[in-house]
Scaffold this active site. Structure first.
Site, PDB file in Angstrom:
ATOM      1  N   GLY A 207       0.719  -1.054   0.070  1.00  0.00           N
ATOM      2  CA  GLY A 207       0.027  -0.089   0.059  1.00  0.00           C
ATOM      3  C   GLY A 207       0.691   1.183  -0.100  1.00  0.00           C
ATOM      4  O   GLY A 207       2.179   1.106  -0.390  1.00  0.00           O
ATOM      5  N   ASN A 208       0.381   2.431   0.241  1.00  0.00           N
ATOM      6  CA  ASN A 208       1.093   3.498   0.246  1.00  0.00           C
ATOM      7  C   ASN A 208       0.306   4.358   1.377  1.00  0.00           C
ATOM      8  O   ASN A 208      -0.764   4.304   1.957  1.00  0.00           O
ATOM      9  CB  ASN A 208       1.352   4.230  -1.043  1.00  0.00           C
ATOM     10  CG  ASN A 208       0.007   4.467  -1.561  1.00  0.00           C
ATOM     11  OD1 ASN A 208      -0.768   5.438  -1.169  1.00  0.00           O
ATOM     12  ND2 ASN A 208      -0.604   4.023  -2.784  1.00  0.00           N
TER      13      ASN A 208
END
Ligand code: CTP
Length: 399
Positions: A207-208
């Site tokens: 993810g980020n």
């Protein structure tokens, strides 16, 4: 149609105050958020509890609440997109015309910068009186909007002009005078926002740090300008509080792609703020990966570039992208603008203080396909969103 609109309803003390309960219900049913401010006299005709239950907000009558906390009239006035004074009695009308400020309602009125709509209600002779005419004239000169009283049976037993306009008429008036005239009324706009999660196994993902705040603020700003908004939101924990946003939650880039493409042909514009993962695991392990060797390799494959795909399918839509860069901001942003067939791009500097992921503020530069470039100051994401929406409206000549 009043989705997400903030309305302060000012109730002064006349028999028509009983109609306010119905007015609040109509406004809430239309999607508006209503905060009621009453004069003390108004509480003799309708209780604050009734209006509080119907509006789902505390009702204020005084500069201090029951817990002796000061009610900030300026905040209340700033919160409002519209202020409605219904019923407006001869007494409150006269005070509004002269600038008297001896109760909370008048203080909110004097602080309001939003449109103020008044619905007078009084007896026949009072309504006809020269001073009433003059006071209404003065309110109009101050920029207020008057919904004239209607003809009918009055509380005194007399028949004639003086009855407060029916709640349905008041709601209709607001729609016709304001909502239908909003620049984005009748436009449908797609916004995507937030991060994407690309599954490694049933419990892990790539993810980020995107919060989704910028995209949510844009969706809200679009609704305020009258648009119907479809918000395709990745896994963000930010609240989406404005009513009238058609929210579609997704997790992976592929799900976001499907959700965006499925509505794209029917929208007038698409604003892609999402931080879509550029790579995802080639395949998701069906079971939790067990800890074994010192190193672990996960093979990644490029995800679909949603914005690029929308650019390929573009017909009449205005297509807007974001560019998050750590260096060469302008050059990279211009490259993306061209490669993805955008109308304009919003570039932001990931490393600049107060800008980028997670922050409540942002500093952006807009570059359009005609090579116009506008630098904006560091602002809250809400104000940046308003700038972007204003740019869109001007660019598309929608106002
Ligand atoms: N974007 C997208 N799909 C992707 C990657 C990006 O739709 N798979 C969109 C983003 O929503 C944004 C724009 O493309 O509007 C630019 O995203 P950005 O991350 O700045 O650039 P990339 O195109 O991913 O290129 P790079 O990461 O090399 O800078």
């Amino acid at each position: 149609m009043l989705n997400g609109k903030h309305i302060v309803l000012g109730v002064s003390g006349g028999i028509a105050a009983y109609k306010c309960a119905h007015l609040v219900r109509l406004l809430v049913k239309e999607g508006a958020q209503v905060k009621v401010v009453m004069t003390k006299a108004a509480t003799q005709f309708v209780t604050s509890q009734t209006l509080s239950v119907l509006s789902k907000h505390e009702v204020n009558t005084d500069f201090f609440d029951a817990g002796h906390n000061w009610i900030n009239h300026v905040h209340l006035a700033e919160w409002a997109d519209f202020m409605i004074m219904a019923p407006l009695t001869a007494n409150t009308l006269s005070k509004m015309a002269s600038g008297t400020c001896d109760n909370l309602l008048l203080a909110v009125y004097l602080s309001a910068r939003c449109p103020v709509i008044v619905a007078p209600a009084m007896d026949l002779e009072m309504y006809r009186h020269g001073s009433t005419r003059q006071n209404l004239e003065r309110l109009m000169q101050y920029g207020n909007y008057i919904i004239p009283a209607e003809n009918g049976e009055l509380a005194s037993g007399l028949t004639g002009e003086g009855r407060m306009a029916e709640p349905e008429t008041i709601v209709q008036y607001i729609k016709e005078q304001f909502i239908l005239k909003l620049p984005l009324h009748g436009k449908t706009i797609l916004v995507n926002a937030g991060p994407t999660y690309e599954a490694i196994d049933p419990v892990r993902f790539i993810g980020n740090r995107s919060s989704g705040k910028m995209g949510i603020a844009i969706a809200e700003a679009l609704v305020h300008q009258g648009a119907s908004v479809i918000l395709v939101l990745g896994p963000s924990t930010e609240p989406v509080s404005v009513k009238g946003i058609n929210l579609r939650r997704v997790e992976s880039g592929e799900e976001m792609y499907e959700a965006c493409v499925s509505v794209y042909d029917s929208v007038d514009a698409a604003i892609c703020t999402a931080a879509v993962a550029d790579y995802k695991p080639v395949s998701m392990a069906p079971e939790k990966i067990k800890k074994k060797d010192e190193t672990l390799q996960i093979e990644l494959i490029k995800t679909r570039d949603i914005l690029f795909e929308l650019g390929k399918r573009k017909h009449q839509q205005c297509l807007v992208g974001f560019a998050l860069e750590t260096h060469n901001l302008e050059a990279y942003a211009k490259q993306k603008l061209g490669n993805k067939n955008l109308d304009f791009i919003v570039a932001n500097h990931a490393l600049e203080k107060g800008a980028g992921f997670g922050a409540d503020t942002n500093k952006v530069t807009i570059i359009d396909k005609h090579n116009n470039l506008v630098n904006f100051e560091l602002k809250t994401k809400q104000d940046v969103a308003a700038d972007i929406v204003a740019y869109l409206i001007k660019y598309m000549k929608w106002a």
